[in-house]
Scaffold this active site. Structure first.
Site, PDB file in Angstrom:
ATOM      1  N   PHE A 288       0.860  -1.181   0.000  1.00 24.28           N
ATOM      2  CA  PHE A 288       0.000   0.000   0.000  1.00 24.28           C
ATOM      3  C   PHE A 288       0.895   1.230   0.000  1.00 24.28           C
ATOM      4  O   PHE A 288       1.723   1.399   0.893  1.00 24.28           O
ATOM      5  CB  PHE A 288      -0.925   0.048   1.218  1.00 24.28           C
ATOM      6  CG  PHE A 288      -1.853   1.232   1.182  1.00 24.28           C
ATOM      7  CD1 PHE A 288      -3.062   1.167   0.501  1.00 24.28           C
ATOM      8  CD2 PHE A 288      -1.503   2.435   1.794  1.00 24.28           C
ATOM      9  CE1 PHE A 288      -3.908   2.282   0.432  1.00 24.28           C
ATOM     10  CE2 PHE A 288      -2.341   3.544   1.725  1.00 24.28           C
ATOM     11  CZ  PHE A 288      -3.551   3.467   1.043  1.00 24.28           C
TER      12      PHE A 288
ATOM     13  N   ASP B 284       9.403   2.838   1.806  1.00 25.39           N
ATOM     14  CA  ASP B 284       8.221   3.574   2.241  1.00 25.39           C
ATOM     15  C   ASP B 284       8.069   3.366   3.745  1.00 25.39           C
ATOM     16  O   ASP B 284       7.579   2.330   4.199  1.00 25.39           O
ATOM     17  CB  ASP B 284       6.992   3.084   1.474  1.00 25.39           C
ATOM     18  CG  ASP B 284       5.728   3.834   1.877  1.00 25.39           C
ATOM     19  OD1 ASP B 284       5.773   4.589   2.878  1.00 25.39           O
ATOM     20  OD2 ASP B 284       4.700   3.652   1.199  1.00 25.39           O
TER      21      ASP B 284
ATOM     22  N   LYS C  90       2.470   9.976   8.120  1.00 22.64           N
ATOM     23  CA  LYS C  90       1.759   9.517   9.326  1.00 22.64           C
ATOM     24  C   LYS C  90       2.274  10.081  10.657  1.00 22.64           C
ATOM     25  O   LYS C  90       1.843  11.145  11.065  1.00 22.64           O
ATOM     26  CB  LYS C  90       1.705   7.991   9.343  1.00 22.64           C
ATOM     27  CG  LYS C  90       0.820   7.443   8.210  1.00 22.64           C
ATOM     28  CD  LYS C  90       0.232   6.090   8.481  1.00 22.64           C
ATOM     29  CE  LYS C  90      -0.939   5.793   7.562  1.00 22.64           C
ATOM     30  NZ  LYS C  90      -0.591   5.196   6.273  1.00 22.64           N
TER      31      LYS C  90
HETATM   32  C1  LIG Z   1      -0.783   5.453   4.890  1.00 28.03           C
HETATM   33  C2  LIG Z   1       0.265   5.048   3.942  1.00 28.03           C
HETATM   34  C3  LIG Z   1       0.467   5.723   2.728  1.00 28.03           C
HETATM   35  C4  LIG Z   1      -0.440   6.847   2.252  1.00 28.03           C
HETATM   36  O1  LIG Z   1      -0.429   7.947   3.124  1.00 28.03           O
HETATM   37  P1  LIG Z   1      -1.571   9.067   2.991  1.00 28.03           P
HETATM   38  O2  LIG Z   1      -1.140  10.116   3.967  1.00 28.03           O
HETATM   39  O3  LIG Z   1      -2.873   8.426   3.347  1.00 28.03           O
HETATM   40  O4  LIG Z   1      -1.573   9.550   1.592  1.00 28.03           O
HETATM   41  C5  LIG Z   1       1.509   5.316   1.922  1.00 28.03           C
HETATM   42  N1  LIG Z   1       2.331   4.309   2.286  1.00 28.03           N
HETATM   43  C6  LIG Z   1       2.176   3.656   3.445  1.00 28.03           C
HETATM   44  C7  LIG Z   1       3.127   2.571   3.814  1.00 28.03           C
HETATM   45  C8  LIG Z   1       1.130   3.984   4.314  1.00 28.03           C
HETATM   46  O5  LIG Z   1       0.961   3.296   5.437  1.00 28.03           O
END
Ligand SMILES: *Cc1c(COP(=O)(O)O)cnc(C)c1O
Length: 398
Positions: free
Chosen positions: A135, A220, A249
């Site tokens: 994700f 990420d 986050k």
């Molecule tokens: C939450 C998340 C995203 C996306 O972040 P948003 O602030 O919702 O755009 C991307 N990568 C990872 C691993 C995430 O947990």
């Protein structure tokens, strides 16, 4: 009619229904506790999905944001500000990034991924390798890297050139990386995918393969970063240095901020003047929040605390000796309690009635990503309640 029912009815008449019906209408919080508009109290074991790193209403975050709001909320990126420079320096320092590394600030995780995609394009290649189960966000570029078909397919065609390889499979990664690969993008622990960790060996193989192919390794760390796993960043636990890392986050403790961090002068020079930007990115308010989060993680010894709480939780969950609980995945305070059946949604629903906020990240796994300040007593409330919640959940699905 309760305040909750009233507000939910109004929500349904005024907000786009992309999130479905909200579970609660929350009003205020304190540490790991939150209260809804009808005065019910909940233990927040999801923390705004790994966002509320310091919990709710932390005095350091409140003070930093209040002070900065009275000073400067926003300046355009024609200018900079003290918090912006300080936060970039602090991120690079705690990341142990080499001289010549750099930070680009944006406002969300997806935007950080978009910046990474543009960075990757500057290699002159267009292939991107991501993992099955990944994700990476919901904007059209980030969505191309996200694996789940239900999220992607209604919006195709997306950014071309993205290939998804089986998660954790070194041979599959090796077969996929080649001269057309601009970047390999991986989460150290797949968060939305169910809190499924990589191994240090997998990340090290990704590092070696990308280096050999002249491609970028992008980690990420939007969910795993900023203390969540008990290190500043998960890559530090794997002993791998990426070319770039995405953050969001937990970084602002709830104030929206994202970042792309590039390691070393060569990668940092790949995006030059005029090649990327953001109106709000790196504004002084968000950066002051980020500084308060990093300062507090340090001053309260939260990395050590997260490791201790993660171990405590693991021992207590396994110590239940409940056959309906098959294990616990993840590290630090990014965890999934795995179940022997598809009971996670029912456990979360009954948990909510019992005053516990839990996330059924997959049918058979409950994700916990509580504030980093959560206490052992608070985690125990969950563990002690779990067998009873499983009784209720398994009765229903029997
Ligand atoms: C939450 C998340 C995203 C996306 O972040 P948003 O602030 O919702 O755009 C991307 N990568 C990872 C691993 C995430 O947990």
């Amino acid at each position: 009619m309760s305040a909750t029912d009233d507000l939910l009815a109004r929500y349904e008449r005024s907000l786009m229904q992309v999130f479905g019906r909200p579970q609660l209408v929350l009003e205020h919080g304190d540490g790991a506790w939150v209260w809804d508009v009808d005065g019910r109290r909940y233990l927040d074991l999801v923390g705004g999905i790994a966002v509320n790193a310091l919990g709710h209403n932390h005095p350091a975050l409140v003070a930093a944001v209040s002070k900065q709001a009275g000073q400067l909320v926003h300046v355009s990126n024609f200018y900079t500000s003290v918090p912006q420079v300080q936060l970039a320096e602090r991120i690079l320092a705690v990341a142990g990034a080499p001289e010549g590394s750099a930070v680009f600030f944006c406002n969300s995780g997806a935007e950080a991924i978009e910046a990474a995609v543009k960075l990757a394009r500057r290699t002159g290649r267009t292939g991107i390798i991501a993992a099955e189960g990944a994700f990476h966000g919901r904007t059209t570029g980030a969505l191309a890297l996200t694996h789940k078909a239900a999220y992607r397919e209604p919006f195709e065609p997306l950014l071309p050139g993205v290939v998804h390889v089986p998660w954790g499979d070194v041979a599959a990664l090796e077969a996929a990386v080649g001269p057309a690969t601009s970047a390999v993008v991986l989460e150290p622990i797949q968060g939305e995918g169910g809190v499924v960790p990589s191994t240090p060996e997998y990340l090290r193989a990704a590092r070696a393969l990308t280096t050999e192919a002249g491609a970028l390794l992008v980690l990420d760390e939007i969910q795993t970063g900023v203390g969540r796993t008990g290190a500043w960043f998960a890559f530090q636990q794997a002993g791998v240095v990426p070319d770039a890392m995405t953050l969001a986050k937990g970084l602002g403790g709830g104030v929206p901020i994202g970042a792309l961090v590039t390691f070393g002068p060569d990668v940092s020079a790949m995006l030059g003047a005029g090649q990327h930007g953001s109106t709000f990115g790196g504004n002084p308010l968000a950066c002051a929040a980020g500084l308060a989060v990093l300062d507090t993680i340090e001053s309260e010894g939260l990395l050590e605390h997260v490791r201790a709480m993660g171990e405590h939780l693991g021992e207590r969950v396994l110590g239940l000796g409940d056959a309906r609980v098959t294990g616990i995945r993840g590290s630090g305070l990014l965890r999934a309690v795995t179940l022997a059946g598809p009971w996670a949604a029912a456990v979360a629903a009954h948990g909510r009635e019992a005053g516990l906020i839990l996330n059924p990240v997959s049918p058979d796994a409950i994700r916990l990503a509580p504030p980093l300040v959560v206490t052992a007593d608070q985690l125990d409330l969950f563990v002690d309640a779990l067998p009873g919640l499983l009784d209720l959940a398994t009765e229903e699905t029997r």
